[in-house]
Every structure is written in C-alpha cells, then in structure tokens.
Design an enzyme around this catalytic site. Structure first.
Site: not given
Length: 592
Positions: A248, A337, A365
C-alpha cells in the site's frame, strides 16, 4: 526524449495497443499522475498506488467493459478511473459536481458495480456471472478485486461459499497488503501472512477448501508475472482465485512508511511526500472522535467493566487511544459490523459495559443484530455512531443520514445527539453509570466547538432537553451539533427576541414536557436535523403533535431531503439542501 504514454490513453482500447515492454513506464506515469492530483486536491492515496500494476494488467488482458471488473470498496480505483476515460476530469475527483471517489455505474460503463462499503465485490460479481450463464454469454469474464481486510468479512465468506458450487466464470483477485485503513487483524490475516512467508499452512488451502482454483501468491508489482498469470487464468473455466502481494502506497516513500496516515493524507508535497500543515489558529477545538476516544480511556480507568469495540476503524474512531493504553479491554474485530454488535451484546449479558463504536453508515450493515441481539433483549450496549450526518467528499455511500430514522422505530433504544463535546462527554459518563437498556449516541465527523471540553463529568437526565433561548414568535427545535448553527442565525438579527431555541438532545424518548411547553406557546415551530426528514426527528415531533391534538400549527421540518446526497465539501452540501444560516434567516423572516 521519453515518450509520454499516459497522455495518449483515453480508454483501455488505447492501452491494449501498447507493447508489453512499455507497460512498466506507463505504470510509473500513472503512479505519478495519481500522486500529483491527490497531493493538490486530496483524496485516497495509498490504496490506488498499491494496485497500479494490477490495474494496467487487468485492462490490458481483459476486454473491459465487455468483461466485468468490480473493485471492492473502491479506494483503489483511481488508476482504473484514469485509464477509462476520466483522466481529463480526474482533478474534479470528490469535488461538488465532479466525479465520484468511488466506482459508480452512472458515471462510466467501465464501473460495473457501484461500491463504497467493503466486502460486496464477490457477491456482485457472482451475480453478474450467473446472469451471463442464464443469458448464454459463456465467454464473458467476471473479475472481483478484494483486499485482505475486506475478504475477512462475513459477507465475503458467504459469497465464497456460493462461488464454490456455482461453476461460474469468475476470477477473484485478493489484493493482499496486510492493510485496510488500519492494519488487518484476525486469524485469516495470520493465515495469509504465513502463506506469504512460505510457512507451512496446516491442513488444506482455505480457498481450495471452497472448491475454488487457487493460484499464487505472486508479486503484484511484477507486471510480466501478472500479465502471464492473468493470461493463463483467462483459459481456466469455473471459479478462480489469484492471490497477489502488494505494498500500500507503493512508489511514494512516505506513503509506504506510514500506510495508515497516507490512506487519505490530505494535501502533501508530491515530490517528497511531506504533508502540508493546515493553517490553524493557536488552538482549535478537538475532533469529536478524539473527545470520544480520550473520554472512553478516562472512564475505563475508573470503571473496569468498560470495554471498547470497533470494526476495523481504531484510528478513524479514536478507539486507538484505548487500544494503546488498555489493550486487553479494547477490540478491533476487523470489517465485521454484525459480529461487533452481537459481540457487544454477549459482553453485556455478563455485566460488561461495551462501547461499540461504528460509523453511522456502517451500522446499517448490522441492523438485524441491533434489533434481534440487543434491543429485544434490552441489553445495555452503548452504540457510539461516528460520522453521523453529511460527511463530505466520500458522498452517498458514507453519509450517516439515516440513523435517526432507522433507529427511532426500534423499541427499548435510547437515541441521543450531543450539541457539543461536553454533552458527548457527559452522555458517555451517564451511560457507563448503568442504563437498563441500549443507547445510541450519534456525533459528526470532524472538529467540535469547544476548547475547554475536559470539564468535570455531570449526569444527564435521560429524555430531557434544554432551553438555550426563549422567544415569543418562533420556536426552533434542534437535535445534535447542527444546533450550533442556529446560534449564528439569531446572533446578528434585530428581532432575535422573537426566536426561541431548544436543544432537544434526545430523539427517543422525546422530552414531552418541553414539547408541551413549546406547542402551547408557539404557533410557528421549526425542527432541524442533519438526518433524513423521512422518519427522523422532525417526523417524531409531528407524531407528537398529532398524538396530543395540537392543530393549526405551522411546522417546518428541515433536514436531509428524500434523495441521496452526492459528494462535495460538507458546507457546500449543507448549502445545497437549505441547511444554512442564510436559508434559516430567510425562513424566519417570513414568520417574524
């Protein structure tokens, strides 16, 4: 002179005309282009830099848009946008009226699926692949690119479970950089790390156990290796899985060294990577996130029943303060979640006081878990809903505008929205003293209003608002931090004595005593919120008026209209929907 390749590429068709030997140069140009724009205009950086080579290889090998390419979340799709006809408008990325920061079907035929929340790519791509089967389009290919943090989500595993028995022509590419926004966590992350380190993995390969053809891991920055493997996979029928290793922030040293900060770094020097300090006064109020994080640590040090939970957002939510200082009682559960909510419920059954910190848009969610696992059992979970209201440049997928409406209909649930940092601090203190049921505390992204916020704690009475200012003609009922705007409305007008302002604090239960006072005294009433007007705070006030027979009242409901609000700076968005000081003064001028 080195030939400039990128300037001549308006679509993947142009890209495919290049010889393979020139693609590494194109990768360098594309990476520099992304860095240059994001350095000046801001946006997500590290994720897109990490998949430059993959992006080029995918569009080079596959026949996009005829072959479908779906990017999970979409943080990594900047290179994709630039190569698919949006190079000349890329500087408008995330700006009002400009292109979206995420793939969006209405924006380009190359954006096969709209994304923003994680872990949806495999399900969506499988749906497309099954549709192609049913339509007899057997040569069409379907590619999902998903990160190692996103694939650990339950939804991704549900999709993998289906993929393995589908015989669909689908390729899943795991972009493994050991990062989401924060470092990836959990047993799957450890498993993938062992594979990368060539350690012997016990039992079977987890992907092959799903009956999916696995290949890799390969270096995701090695263009020849990527091209070769993707070319091979085009000829393999059925479900396929390619594991690639990337870095990244690849290509910008600062972004590689601090991958969390450079996920979305703000403005920086494109050559050195050094962040450009924002001009600030001597002292600024803190972010609401930091007020939450620091207050939680302060409370947890005196109450050993307190635990903190976040689904993969420890830095963004500032739960990292507790993770650093009291790590045994703070839990980053990854992008999960639903698990976070039910984990909190389980803890609450055993006398712990879980502060479950989830972005407002992400709690959507876990809606069933809020109802089924928390509210029905009336468990005292403290939901701290970060990023409530309009969040700015991330746009429709991230605005936290539905929480008041979708939570208000749930029995047993208290809903509180602080006016400022002090109220956030005090409701957290009140909640940990012991509530009989769950509470949701929602607060916005960004800076607060007070410098002197670390004051001694005081208890707030549940269901009680406050009178900020009395008046004679118009009553303004505000909920949450948008109430601070109201002070700017009447501070410089001549008839300020006619305007009353009430900070309601609680959407549920409503302060009925205060509302009776307001409805008996005023004919003109305005409600204001930074949530949707459909089913929100204003709707609750209307229901109160109807229930108690208050007729012949002029009630104006201000809030988020019944449409999806796109991206732009928060102030611009508020102005566009009439939630501005100017518009409030205009409305008041008609009634006073």
């Amino acid at each position: 002179m080195i030939k400039e390749l990128l300037e001549h590429i308006a679509s993947p068709k142009d890209l495919r005309q290049l010889p393979k030997e020139e693609l590494p140069q194109l990768a360098n140009e594309l990476r520099d282009f992304i860095i240059g724009i994001v350095a000046a205009k801001e946006g997500h950086l590290g994720a897109s830099l990490g998949v430059v080579e993959l992006t080029i290889a995918l569009h080079y090998i596959f026949d996009t848009p005829n072959d479908f390419l779906v990017w999970d979340v979409g943080h990594q799709a900047y290179g994709h946008k630039i190569l698919t006809g949006r190079k000349d408008v890329f500087e408008t990325n995330r700006q009002l009226g400009g292109i979206s920061g995420f793939p969006k079907r209405s924006e380009s035929e190359y954006d096969a699926f709209g994304v923003g929340h994680s872990s949806t790519s495999i399900s969506a791509t499988l749906g497309m692949a099954i549709a192609s089967q049913l339509k007899g389009e057997l040569d069409k290919l379907h590619i999902a690119v998903i990160g190692d943090a996103s694939i650990a989500s339950g939804m991704a595993f549900e999709a993998l479970n289906h993929v393995g028995v589908s015989k669909a022509n689908i390729l899943i590419i795991l972009n493994d950089n050991a990062m989401g926004i924060d470092p990836s966590v959990g047993a799957l992350k450890n498993y993938l790390t062992n594979i990368k380190n060539n350690k012997r993995v016990r039992k079977h390969n987890i992907i092959e156990a799903f009956n999916i053809d696995y290949s890799g891991p390969i270096d995701g920055h090695d263009l020849p290796a990527l091209l070769s493997e993707l070319e091979r996979l085009k000829t393999v029928s059925g479900p396929k899985f390619l594991h690639i290793i990337t870095t990244k922030g690849k290509g910008l040293q600062k972004a590689e060294e601090d991958q969390v900060k450079y996920h979305a770094p703000g403005k920086f020097n494109a050559k050195t990577g050094e962040l450009i300090a924002k001009s600030e006064l001597n002292q600024q109020p803190p972010k609401y996130q930091d007020v939450f994080g620091l207050t939680l640590v302060e409370l947890a040090k005196t109450n050993d029943k307190i635990v903190g939970i976040t689904p993969a957002m420890p830095t963004g939510s500032s739960l990292k303060f507790m993770l650093d200082q009291i790590p045994e009682r703070a839990f980053d559960v990854g992008i999960a979640e639903q698990h976070a909510v039910t984990l909190a419920a389980g803890m609450a059954t055993q006398g712990l006081i879980p502060f479950c910190n989830i972005y407002s848009t992400f709690l959507q969610r876990a809606y069933d878990q809020v109802i089924h696992d928390v509210a029905i059992q009336n468990l005292p979970v403290v939901f701290c809903l970060d990023r409530a209201g309009l969040v700015g440049e991330d746009g429709a997928t991230h605005h936290g505008v539905f929480d008041l409406a979708y939570l208000r209909c749930i029995p047993n649930l208290i809903i509180f929205a602080p006016l400022n940092e002090l109220e956030l601090r005090n409701i957290m203190y009140t909640a940990q003293l012991g509530l009989k049921g769950p509470i949701a505390i929602r607060y916005p992204r960004g800076m607060g209003t007070m410098q002197n916020w670390q004051q001694p704690f005081s208890t707030l009475e549940i269901g009680k608002g406050e009178t900020i200012k009395e008046g004679s003609k118009v009553a303004i009922l505000s909920i949450g931090t948008i109430g601070n705007m109201i002070k700017d409305v009447y501070i410089d007008i001549t008839n300020k004595g006619e305007i009353a302002h009430y900070n309601m604090r609680f959407v549920k239960p409503l302060d009925e005593e205060l509302l009776h006072h307001v409805f008996k005294k005023f004919k003109n009433i305005i409600t204001i919120e930074d949530g949707t007007i459909v089913g929100g705070f204003g709707s609750a006030v209307l229901e109160f008026a109807q229930q108690h027979g208050y007729k012949d009242k002029n009630i104006e409901i201000l809030g988020i209209p019944d449409t999806f609000i796109e991206h732009g700076k928060s102030e611009e968005l508020f102005n566009s929907i009439g939630l501005s000081v100017h518009n409030m003064k205009k409305i008041l001028s008609l009634w006073t």
